[in-house]
Design an enzyme around this catalytic site. Structure first.
Site, PDB file in Angstrom:
ATOM      1  N   LYS A 141      -5.778  -9.281  -6.071  1.00 44.03           N
ATOM      2  CA  LYS A 141      -6.950  -9.417  -5.198  1.00 44.03           C
ATOM      3  C   LYS A 141      -8.070  -8.448  -5.603  1.00 44.03           C
ATOM      4  O   LYS A 141      -7.786  -7.296  -5.923  1.00 44.03           O
ATOM      5  CB  LYS A 141      -6.488  -9.116  -3.764  1.00 44.03           C
ATOM      6  CG  LYS A 141      -7.478  -9.410  -2.688  1.00 44.03           C
ATOM      7  CD  LYS A 141      -6.918  -9.015  -1.322  1.00 44.03           C
ATOM      8  CE  LYS A 141      -7.120  -7.555  -1.023  1.00 44.03           C
ATOM      9  NZ  LYS A 141      -7.564  -7.231   0.334  1.00 44.03           N
ATOM     10  N   LYS A 192       0.802  -1.234   0.000  1.00 42.53           N
ATOM     11  CA  LYS A 192       0.000   0.000   0.000  1.00 42.53           C
ATOM     12  C   LYS A 192       0.831   1.278   0.000  1.00 42.53           C
ATOM     13  O   LYS A 192       0.283   2.362  -0.145  1.00 42.53           O
ATOM     14  CB  LYS A 192      -0.958   0.007   1.211  1.00 42.53           C
ATOM     15  CG  LYS A 192      -2.072  -1.015   1.059  1.00 42.53           C
ATOM     16  CD  LYS A 192      -3.286  -0.699   1.883  1.00 42.53           C
ATOM     17  CE  LYS A 192      -4.438  -1.636   1.499  1.00 42.53           C
ATOM     18  NZ  LYS A 192      -5.662  -1.421   2.177  1.00 42.53           N
ATOM     19  N   LYS A 242     -11.603  -2.960  -2.832  1.00 40.42           N
ATOM     20  CA  LYS A 242     -12.428  -1.736  -2.903  1.00 40.42           C
ATOM     21  C   LYS A 242     -11.643  -0.594  -3.515  1.00 40.42           C
ATOM     22  O   LYS A 242     -12.193   0.280  -4.151  1.00 40.42           O
ATOM     23  CB  LYS A 242     -12.836  -1.301  -1.489  1.00 40.42           C
ATOM     24  CG  LYS A 242     -13.784  -2.210  -0.799  1.00 40.42           C
ATOM     25  CD  LYS A 242     -14.175  -1.585   0.546  1.00 40.42           C
ATOM     26  CE  LYS A 242     -14.069  -2.574   1.671  1.00 40.42           C
ATOM     27  NZ  LYS A 242     -12.784  -2.521   2.387  1.00 40.42           N
TER      28      LYS A 242
HETATM   29  N1  AQP Z   1     -10.607 -10.317  -2.515  1.00 35.37           N
HETATM   30  C1  AQP Z   1     -10.951 -10.840  -1.348  1.00 35.37           C
HETATM   31  N2  AQP Z   1     -11.246 -12.163  -1.255  1.00 35.37           N
HETATM   32  C2  AQP Z   1     -11.618 -12.704  -0.059  1.00 35.37           C
HETATM   33  N3  AQP Z   1     -11.724 -11.981   1.073  1.00 35.37           N
HETATM   34  C3  AQP Z   1     -11.449 -10.668   1.024  1.00 35.37           C
HETATM   35  N4  AQP Z   1     -11.457  -9.692   1.939  1.00 35.37           N
HETATM   36  C4  AQP Z   1     -11.086  -8.526   1.369  1.00 35.37           C
HETATM   37  N5  AQP Z   1     -10.830  -8.710   0.070  1.00 35.37           N
HETATM   38  C5  AQP Z   1     -11.033 -10.033  -0.184  1.00 35.37           C
HETATM   39  C6  AQP Z   1     -11.838  -9.891   3.323  1.00 35.37           C
HETATM   40  O1  AQP Z   1     -12.832  -8.922   3.636  1.00 35.37           O
HETATM   41  C7  AQP Z   1     -12.687  -8.527   5.004  1.00 35.37           C
HETATM   42  C8  AQP Z   1     -12.707  -7.049   5.111  1.00 35.37           C
HETATM   43  O2  AQP Z   1     -11.628  -6.481   4.399  1.00 35.37           O
HETATM   44  P1  AQP Z   1     -11.255  -4.967   4.696  1.00 35.37           P
HETATM   45  O3  AQP Z   1     -12.267  -4.065   4.162  1.00 35.37           O
HETATM   46  O4  AQP Z   1     -10.994  -4.775   6.128  1.00 35.37           O
HETATM   47  O5  AQP Z   1      -9.882  -4.711   4.024  1.00 35.37           O
HETATM   48  P2  AQP Z   1      -9.157  -5.341   2.829  1.00 35.37           P
HETATM   49  O6  AQP Z   1      -8.815  -6.748   3.127  1.00 35.37           O
HETATM   50  O7  AQP Z   1      -7.996  -4.437   2.557  1.00 35.37           O
HETATM   51  O8  AQP Z   1     -10.247  -5.275   1.682  1.00 35.37           O
HETATM   52  P3  AQP Z   1     -10.214  -4.470   0.356  1.00 35.37           P
HETATM   53  O9  AQP Z   1     -11.480  -4.668  -0.336  1.00 35.37           O
HETATM   54  O10 AQP Z   1      -8.964  -4.806  -0.385  1.00 35.37           O
HETATM   55  O11 AQP Z   1     -10.190  -2.965   0.849  1.00 35.37           O
HETATM   56  P4  AQP Z   1      -9.201  -1.806   0.535  1.00 35.37           P
HETATM   57  O12 AQP Z   1      -9.132  -1.711  -0.963  1.00 35.37           O
HETATM   58  O13 AQP Z   1      -9.817  -0.616   1.173  1.00 35.37           O
HETATM   59  O14 AQP Z   1      -7.875  -2.150   1.143  1.00 35.37           O
HETATM   60  C9  AQP Z   1     -11.397  -9.139   5.523  1.00 35.37           C
HETATM   61  O15 AQP Z   1     -11.753 -10.275   6.314  1.00 35.37           O
HETATM   62  C10 AQP Z   1     -10.685  -9.573   4.285  1.00 35.37           C
HETATM   63  O16 AQP Z   1      -9.906 -10.724   4.514  1.00 35.37           O
END
Ligand code: AQP
Length: 331
Positions: free
Chosen positions: A194, A111, A197
């Protein structure tokens, strides 16, 4: 399992990865174990957020939890920043966490930009706040997607070393609970990345709030290749985009890959994508409709969050007091 906690950051549109990797599993788990679910807004601000949007997203995420099936009368739902003990215990753990451990966190490396001078301390310290989120609640397990495994290992290491240093079991050492057929859902545009968001490519993810036409169109445009649909696992080798779509199909239908190969193997991708769109729409559109109803009544949602924060604080405060006592803080 004795107690669980988990959350999602209000950093944008909740997507199918968050749903399959986390939210859908929580809905099942809440019937088996005492559960707490929170909207992780303090983590969200490790990256700049528009204040007006952040407030809106906090409520939206809470509404989505309920729309997806979390029962707030059974499992408290709260906003992270409404329980101040999270940041207090984070500070205490920060004074205990070796920089070397944090330097090894791969998500931080992913990040950060190349301009190290401008990076924020909060982004680096993110996993310590996550450890506080978990350890405050003395949980036995943390249901999460694959991507959070390293942070959970750090949480365990911090709990173990803290308990050992002071000779008291202040924190329960939690286990990760990584379950489901899709623990790592990948981008629809790049099967090696992955689904996220924060991906600027809107077509890379299926949002829980996408309308039916958008879901169909995103899946139609999802990356595949010029070969026919695979006949077996061997033909999936080196085809991460196809493997990702199959994983989503299998996770939503609970069908093994073999059954999917039998139905679509050797054909072009159109019928598979059409059917996958039907399946996604059948799963997501009831959630969207329920969400829309909930959002018509923000006061109801705010009431649930207030009550959730009160229940969460009862447990969090106990751990905070025990931690302060152990360290000799206060009088
Ligand atoms: N692609 C994914 N596949 C499976 N599980 C996922 N999680 C996130 N992306 C995937 C799971 O969702 C939960 C919440 O995630 P988060 O919002 O706390 O942060 P993150 O993992 O960083 O998710 P994003 O979507 O990638 O958000 P941004 O872009 O803001 O960083 C967690 O349990 C995670 O494992």
């Amino acid at each position: 399992m004795k107690r669980i906690i988990s959350g999602i950051q209000p950093t944008g549109n909740i997507h199918l990865g968050n749903y399959l990797g986390a939210l859908r599993n929580w809905v099942n788990l809440q019937h088996m174990v005492e559960s707490y679910f929170f909207v992780v807004d303090l983590h969200a601000i490790t990256i700049h957020q528009d204040p007006v949007l952040l407030k809106k997203h906090n409520l939206q995420v809470a509404a989505l939890y309920i729309a997806a099936g979390i029962d707030p009368t059974k499992s408290p739902i709260f906003i992270q920043s409404d329980v101040p003990a999270h940041t207090e215990v984070m500070w205490i753990l920060s004074c205990h966490a070796p920089l070397g451990w944090l330097n090894r966190m791969t998500q931080y490396k992913d990040k950060t930009s190349t301009d190290k001078e401008r990076e924020k301390l909060g982004l680096f310290a993110y996993p310590v706040l996550m450890a506080a989120d978990i350890l405050l609640y003395q949980v036995s397990h943390v249901p999460t997607g694959e991507d959070q495994k390293q942070h959970l290992e750090l949480t365990r290491d911090l709990a173990l070393s803290f308990n050992q240093k002071y000779g008291v079991n202040v924190f329960t050492v939690p286990e990760p609970h990584i379950i489901g057929a899709a623990t790592r859902v990948m981008s629809l545009k790049d099967g090696t990345k992955k689904m996220s968001k924060s991906d600027p490519a809107e077509g890379s993810r299926l949002n829980l709030l996408d309308d039916d036409d958008t879901i169909r169109s995103k899946l139609k445009k999802a990356k595949t290749d010029s070969l026919p649909f695979p006949m077996d696992k061997d033909e999936l080798q080196g085809r991460p985009d196809i493997a990702n779509l199959l994983t989503i199909y299998s996770a939503l239908t609970e069908l093994p890959f073999e059954k999917i190969f039998q139905e679509f193997g050797g054909r072009n991708f159109s019928p598979f994508k059409e059917k996958l769109a039907d399946i996604c729409i059948a799963e997501l559109s009831p959630i969207r409709h329920k969400y829309e109803k909930l959002m018509e009544n923000p006061d109801y949602l705010k009431g649930i969050l207030k009550e959730g924060a009160q229940k969460a604080s009862t447990i969090a405060e106990k751990t905070l007091q025990k931690t302060k006592e152990t360290l000799g803080l206060g009088v």
